[in-house]
Design an enzyme around this catalytic site. Structure first.
Site, PDB file in Angstrom:
ATOM      1  N   CYS A 267       0.723  -0.953  -0.236  1.00  0.00           N
ATOM      2  CA  CYS A 267      -0.220  -0.353   0.080  1.00  0.00           C
ATOM      3  C   CYS A 267       0.922   1.435   0.239  1.00  0.00           C
ATOM      4  O   CYS A 267       2.035   0.982   0.405  1.00  0.00           O
ATOM      5  CB  CYS A 267      -1.125  -0.088   0.807  1.00  0.00           C
ATOM      6  SG  CYS A 267      -0.164  -0.014   2.782  1.00  0.00           S
TER       7      CYS A 267
ATOM      8  N   CYS B 118      -1.798   0.823  -4.131  1.00  0.00           N
ATOM      9  CA  CYS B 118      -0.863   1.618  -4.507  1.00  0.00           C
ATOM     10  C   CYS B 118      -0.351   2.399  -6.020  1.00  0.00           C
ATOM     11  O   CYS B 118       0.032   2.872  -6.174  1.00  0.00           O
ATOM     12  CB  CYS B 118       0.570   0.536  -4.332  1.00  0.00           C
ATOM     13  SG  CYS B 118       0.751  -0.632  -5.232  1.00  0.00           S
TER      14      CYS B 118
ATOM     15  N   CYS C 277       3.546   0.493  -8.414  1.00  0.00           N
ATOM     16  CA  CYS C 277       3.438  -1.325  -8.606  1.00  0.00           C
ATOM     17  C   CYS C 277       4.320  -2.137  -9.721  1.00  0.00           C
ATOM     18  O   CYS C 277       3.596  -1.664 -10.507  1.00  0.00           O
ATOM     19  CB  CYS C 277       2.856  -1.738  -7.967  1.00  0.00           C
ATOM     20  SG  CYS C 277       3.755  -3.541  -6.845  1.00  0.00           S
TER      21      CYS C 277
END
Length: 137
Positions: free
Chosen positions: A11, A85, A89
């Site tokens: 996250c 995120c 990512c």
């Protein structure tokens, strides 16, 4: 997937949702699953309300610290579970990606964090059922 599956929870701040998910998976799966968590922009500390909510169910996260997301952590994981995120990512071929849409506990009290904690547990239990062979439980 390797003999011992590896899961990375990601996250933004690695201070709430991903920390609770990693703690649940470690608690419920033990050494049958390798567990990591990280954030694209880690906070200075784990959310105190998340720590308290997990303490209520007998899991101590007080020593955890937010960690920065690295490509190495993604590369070393079989399953990458994102929790807001966004595009930060890294995506690698051959990895299994899941996006768990969960409320962000940042800035909220323990009363608001409890339902998030409980939903994360439910999802982690489903994940364990998928990843860990029946005989290994």
């Amino acid at each position: 997937m390797s003999e011992k599956p590896s899961v990375l929870f990601v996250c933004v701040h690695n201070a709430g949702r991903s920390q609770m998910a990693a703690a649940w998976l470690t608690h419920l799966a033990g050494d049958r699953v390798e567990v990591r968590s990280a954030g694209s922009a880690p906070a200075d500390e784990v959310n105190p309300a998340a720590v308290e909510a997990m303490r209520e169910v007998g899991i101590d996260m007080s020593a955890e610290v937010p960690k920065v997301l690295t490509t190495e952590a993604v590369r070393a994981s079989d399953v990458v579970i994102t929790m807001g995120c966004g595009d930060t990512c890294p995506v690698f071929p051959g990895k299994r990606y899941l996006d768990w849409r969960l409320e962000d506990p940042a800035g909220r009290g323990v009363e608001a964090v409890r339902p998030i904690r409980d939903e994360i547990r439910r999802r982690v239990e489903e994940l364990i059922a998928e990843l860990v062979p029946q005989g290994a439980r």
